[in-house]
Design a protein around this motif. Structure first.
Motif, PDB file in Angstrom:
ATOM      1  N   ALA A  34     -49.432  55.815 -10.905  1.00 32.90           N
ATOM      2  CA  ALA A  34     -48.745  54.706 -11.561  1.00 32.90           C
ATOM      3  C   ALA A  34     -49.229  53.342 -11.080  1.00 32.90           C
ATOM      4  CB  ALA A  34     -47.237  54.803 -11.320  1.00 32.90           C
ATOM      5  N   TRP A  35     -50.023  53.311 -10.039  1.00 36.10           N
ATOM      6  CA  TRP A  35     -50.378  52.011  -9.446  1.00 36.10           C
ATOM      7  C   TRP A  35     -51.854  51.711  -9.428  1.00 36.10           C
ATOM      8  CZ3 TRP A  35     -46.477  49.143  -9.782  1.00 36.10           C
ATOM      9  CH2 TRP A  35     -45.194  49.676  -9.637  1.00 36.10           C
ATOM     10  N   VAL A  36     -52.655  52.731  -9.385  1.00 39.61           N
ATOM     11  CA  VAL A  36     -54.096  52.516  -9.374  1.00 39.61           C
ATOM     12  C   VAL A  36     -54.722  53.430 -10.418  1.00 39.61           C
ATOM     13  CG1 VAL A  36     -54.238  51.823  -6.959  1.00 39.61           C
ATOM     14  CG2 VAL A  36     -54.437  54.224  -7.525  1.00 39.61           C
ATOM     15  N   LEU A  37     -55.850  53.029 -10.882  1.00 35.01           N
ATOM     16  CA  LEU A  37     -56.553  53.865 -11.828  1.00 35.01           C
ATOM     17  C   LEU A  37     -57.282  54.941 -11.039  1.00 35.01           C
ATOM     18  CD1 LEU A  37     -57.904  51.146 -14.255  1.00 35.01           C
ATOM     19  CD2 LEU A  37     -56.064  52.772 -14.667  1.00 35.01           C
ATOM     20  N   THR A  38     -56.652  56.098 -10.913  1.00 33.84           N
ATOM     21  CA  THR A  38     -57.219  57.177 -10.113  1.00 33.84           C
ATOM     22  C   THR A  38     -58.396  57.829 -10.823  1.00 33.84           C
ATOM     23  OG1 THR A  38     -55.563  58.698 -11.001  1.00 33.84           O
ATOM     24  CG2 THR A  38     -55.084  57.660  -8.872  1.00 33.84           C
ATOM     25  N   GLU A  39     -58.534  57.539 -12.106  1.00 33.12           N
ATOM     26  CA  GLU A  39     -59.679  57.998 -12.894  1.00 33.12           C
ATOM     27  C   GLU A  39     -60.075  56.846 -13.797  1.00 33.12           C
ATOM     28  OE1 GLU A  39     -58.095  61.267 -15.051  1.00 33.12           O
ATOM     29  OE2 GLU A  39     -57.460  62.281 -13.243  1.00 33.12           O
TER      30      GLU A  39
ATOM     31  N   LEU B 136     -53.055  37.811 -17.542  1.00 36.40           N
ATOM     32  CA  LEU B 136     -53.713  38.701 -18.497  1.00 36.40           C
ATOM     33  C   LEU B 136     -54.290  39.932 -17.796  1.00 36.40           C
ATOM     34  CD1 LEU B 136     -54.350  38.997 -21.482  1.00 36.40           C
ATOM     35  CD2 LEU B 136     -56.469  37.720 -21.086  1.00 36.40           C
ATOM     36  N   ALA B 137     -54.882  39.755 -16.630  1.00 36.43           N
ATOM     37  CA  ALA B 137     -55.441  40.887 -15.881  1.00 36.43           C
ATOM     38  C   ALA B 137     -54.349  41.868 -15.479  1.00 36.43           C
ATOM     39  CB  ALA B 137     -56.193  40.382 -14.653  1.00 36.43           C
ATOM     40  N   ASN B 138     -53.172  41.367 -15.113  1.00 38.76           N
ATOM     41  CA  ASN B 138     -52.062  42.257 -14.752  1.00 38.76           C
ATOM     42  C   ASN B 138     -51.585  43.058 -15.951  1.00 38.76           C
ATOM     43  OD1 ASN B 138     -50.718  42.111 -11.890  1.00 38.76           O
ATOM     44  ND2 ASN B 138     -51.662  40.126 -12.283  1.00 38.76           N
ATOM     45  N   ILE B 139     -51.463  42.413 -17.085  1.00 34.93           N
ATOM     46  CA  ILE B 139     -51.050  43.117 -18.304  1.00 34.93           C
ATOM     47  C   ILE B 139     -52.086  44.175 -18.663  1.00 34.93           C
ATOM     48  CG2 ILE B 139     -50.696  42.867 -20.795  1.00 34.93           C
ATOM     49  CD1 ILE B 139     -49.456  40.066 -20.129  1.00 34.93           C
ATOM     50  N   GLU B 140     -53.352  43.800 -18.604  1.00 37.80           N
ATOM     51  CA  GLU B 140     -54.413  44.734 -18.959  1.00 37.80           C
ATOM     52  C   GLU B 140     -54.425  45.953 -18.021  1.00 37.80           C
ATOM     53  OE1 GLU B 140     -58.851  44.465 -20.718  1.00 37.80           O
ATOM     54  OE2 GLU B 140     -58.324  42.981 -19.196  1.00 37.80           O
ATOM     55  N   LYS B 141     -54.200  45.739 -16.738  1.00 33.53           N
ATOM     56  CA  LYS B 141     -54.161  46.866 -15.796  1.00 33.53           C
ATOM     57  C   LYS B 141     -53.002  47.798 -16.121  1.00 33.53           C
ATOM     58  CE  LYS B 141     -54.085  48.233 -10.996  1.00 33.53           C
ATOM     59  NZ  LYS B 141     -54.001  47.832  -9.602  1.00 33.53           N
TER      60      LYS B 141
ATOM     61  N   ARG C  39     -52.416  54.096 -20.583  1.00 31.97           N
ATOM     62  CA  ARG C  39     -53.376  54.895 -21.350  1.00 31.97           C
ATOM     63  C   ARG C  39     -53.773  56.150 -20.565  1.00 31.97           C
ATOM     64  NH1 ARG C  39     -56.749  53.383 -25.203  1.00 31.97           N
ATOM     65  NH2 ARG C  39     -58.516  54.183 -24.031  1.00 31.97           N
ATOM     66  N   ARG C  40     -54.037  55.978 -19.269  1.00 30.67           N
ATOM     67  CA  ARG C  40     -54.445  57.116 -18.462  1.00 30.67           C
ATOM     68  C   ARG C  40     -53.305  58.104 -18.281  1.00 30.67           C
ATOM     69  NH1 ARG C  40     -54.011  58.961 -14.146  1.00 30.67           N
ATOM     70  NH2 ARG C  40     -53.225  57.172 -13.039  1.00 30.67           N
TER      71      ARG C  40
ATOM     72  N   GLY D 222     -45.348  45.276 -24.440  1.00 35.54           N
ATOM     73  CA  GLY D 222     -46.146  44.290 -23.718  1.00 35.54           C
ATOM     74  C   GLY D 222     -46.372  42.994 -24.472  1.00 35.54           C
ATOM     75  N   GLY D 223     -46.374  43.056 -25.780  1.00 33.50           N
ATOM     76  CA  GLY D 223     -46.675  41.864 -26.571  1.00 33.50           C
ATOM     77  C   GLY D 223     -45.536  41.296 -27.393  1.00 33.50           C
ATOM     78  N   THR D 224     -44.430  42.008 -27.458  1.00 32.46           N
ATOM     79  CA  THR D 224     -43.355  41.609 -28.369  1.00 32.46           C
ATOM     80  C   THR D 224     -42.742  40.256 -28.023  1.00 32.46           C
ATOM     81  OG1 THR D 224     -42.862  43.921 -28.813  1.00 32.46           O
ATOM     82  CG2 THR D 224     -41.187  42.344 -29.421  1.00 32.46           C
TER      83      THR D 224
END
Length: 167
Positions: A159-164, A7-12, A18-19, A51-53
């Protein structure tokens, strides 16, 4: 614990999508590298459901075949307007969390699911092979298209980290 890691991977992945959306200029939405390839808007629409289909399909309580099930979801997503993307991604995450509430660690390890294209795997492995990989792959395509369409201030790290921070 395995369930929380999935779940944490999907959420990330969803947070990064989104960003990335915030980096798109309105005049970039119709960009596609060539005919026959999704545009940025079409990628956003696809990301809003992908992601959820499969998890929804595997956990549904009726006998709807996959093509009908996916076709209905894809048709609905194809009407999504760009300004609805963030809400659609939030709704997708809520759906995924609700679906995860219906499964146990034991289900992830031992419940066999069948892919519509053939083959079976334990549910946890299948979630990695679909939800997580698909979000990751289409996220990368989105990053590439944003960059190709003129955004110079975006790079691989986006694409890999939340830079913001993203809400």
């Amino acid at each position: 614990m395995y369930k929380q890691q999935l779940l944490a991977n999907i959420e990330k992945e969803i947070k990064i999508c989104r960003r990335l959306f915030t980096k798109i200029q309105p005049d970039q939405l119709d960009y596609r590298p060539k005919e026959g390839i999704r545009s940025i808007l079409e990628l956003l629409q696809y990301l809003s459901i992908i992601g959820g289909t499969m998890l929804s399909f595997w956990l549904k309580n009726d006998d709807t075949d996959f093509n009908t099930f996916f076709g209905t979801a894809a048709a609905k997503a194809s009407t999504m307007q760009p300004e609805q993307f963030l809400t659609a991604m939030d709704e997708q995450m809520v759906l995924i969390k609700n679906l995860f509430d219906k499964i146990s660690e034991e289900d992830l390890l031992n419940r066999e699911v069948t892919y519509p294209w053939g083959g079976q795997e334990p549910l946890g492995q299948a979630i990695i092979a679909t939800s997580i990989k698909w979000l990751s792959a289409y996220k990368l395509q989105l990053l590439l298209f944003i960059k190709l369409s003129g955004s110079e201030k975006i790079g691989t790290a986006d694409a890999w980290v939340l830079t913001e921070l993203t809400s």
